[in-house]
Design an enzyme around this catalytic site. Structure first.
Site, PDB file in Angstrom:
ATOM      1  N   GLU A 126       4.979 -10.045  15.482  1.00 43.12           N
ATOM      2  CA  GLU A 126       4.397 -10.526  16.738  1.00 43.12           C
ATOM      3  C   GLU A 126       4.658 -12.029  16.891  1.00 43.12           C
ATOM      4  OE1 GLU A 126       0.288  -9.613  17.023  1.00 43.12           O
ATOM      5  OE2 GLU A 126       0.132 -10.284  19.102  1.00 43.12           O
TER       6      GLU A 126
ATOM      7  N   ARG B  78       0.812  -1.220   0.000  1.00 40.53           N
ATOM      8  CA  ARG B  78       0.000   0.000   0.000  1.00 40.53           C
ATOM      9  C   ARG B  78       0.841   1.265   0.000  1.00 40.53           C
ATOM     10  NH1 ARG B  78      -3.277  -3.696   3.003  1.00 40.53           N
ATOM     11  NH2 ARG B  78      -2.123  -3.137   4.865  1.00 40.53           N
TER      12      ARG B  78
END
Ligand code: AMP
Length: 172
Positions: free
Chosen positions: A95, A58
């Site tokens: 994560e 993006r």
């Protein structure tokens, strides 16, 4: 034009508990897309830089129009395995697990001042890894540019030691 009203919240994407900021309606509204590019360009007023590094995928949506409009180069930072010529890569922690991004070896030149651009600043991990790619090439991080910043996450704190951080739409 209030771009924050055009960005859509999608709860529980890509997994439960994440509120995803969906920018796709911005590009589907030409006035909002134009306002986003105008606003991002405005944030760079007074910043000295030579090129953009746009982060897959993006970041390309905002880096491309800015680079074209400002008559500056845009280099692509992509997930490992997508760029065809010789690359430099950086692996960084997610994560769960790790991710690897790459840039072509000749994308960033020694001393070149680079603006790193992406749609959204969350933890800053992807942008920090991009800064490492820029710096390993001998180039300089002139700043980080985002359409959206999630201020409740520590992205700005993570990036601030690496360069100035600019964002157009902030959510706290
Ligand atoms: P980070 O490396 O944690 O700053 O994550 C940044 C990247 O993940 C950006 O390229 C965003 O497109 C995407 N991202 C992370 N969190 C969100 C969110 N809540 N909504 C939309 N995109 C997100």
């Amino acid at each position: 034009m209030d771009i924050s009203k055009v960005i859509r919240d999608v709860p529980d994407f890509p997994k439960p508990g994440i509120l995803f900021k969906d920018i796709t309606p911005v590009m589907e509204d030409p006035a909002a897309y134009a306002a986003a590019i105008d606003g991002l360009q405005g944030l760079l007023a007074g910043v000295a830089f030579d090129s953009f590094a746009a982060i897959e995928s993006r970041g390309f949506i905002f880096g491309g129009p800015l680079a074209l409009r400002m008559n500056l180069p845009m280099s692509l930072v992509r997930k490992k395995g997508k760029l065809p010529a010789a690359t430099r890569e950086v692996t960084y922690a997610l994560e769960y697990g790790t991710a690897t991004i790459e840039a072509h070896l000749d994308s960033f030149k020694p001393g070149q001042r680079v603006i790193i651009v992406d749609d959204l600043l969350a933890t800053g991990g992807t942008a920090a890894a991009t800064a490492q790619l820029v710096r390993e090439a001998g180039a300089v991080v002139a700043g980080f540019l985002f359409l959206v910043e999630l201020e409740f996450l520590p992205g700005r704190a993570a990036l601030a030691p690496l360069g100035p951080v600019f964002s157009l739409v902030k959510y706290d």
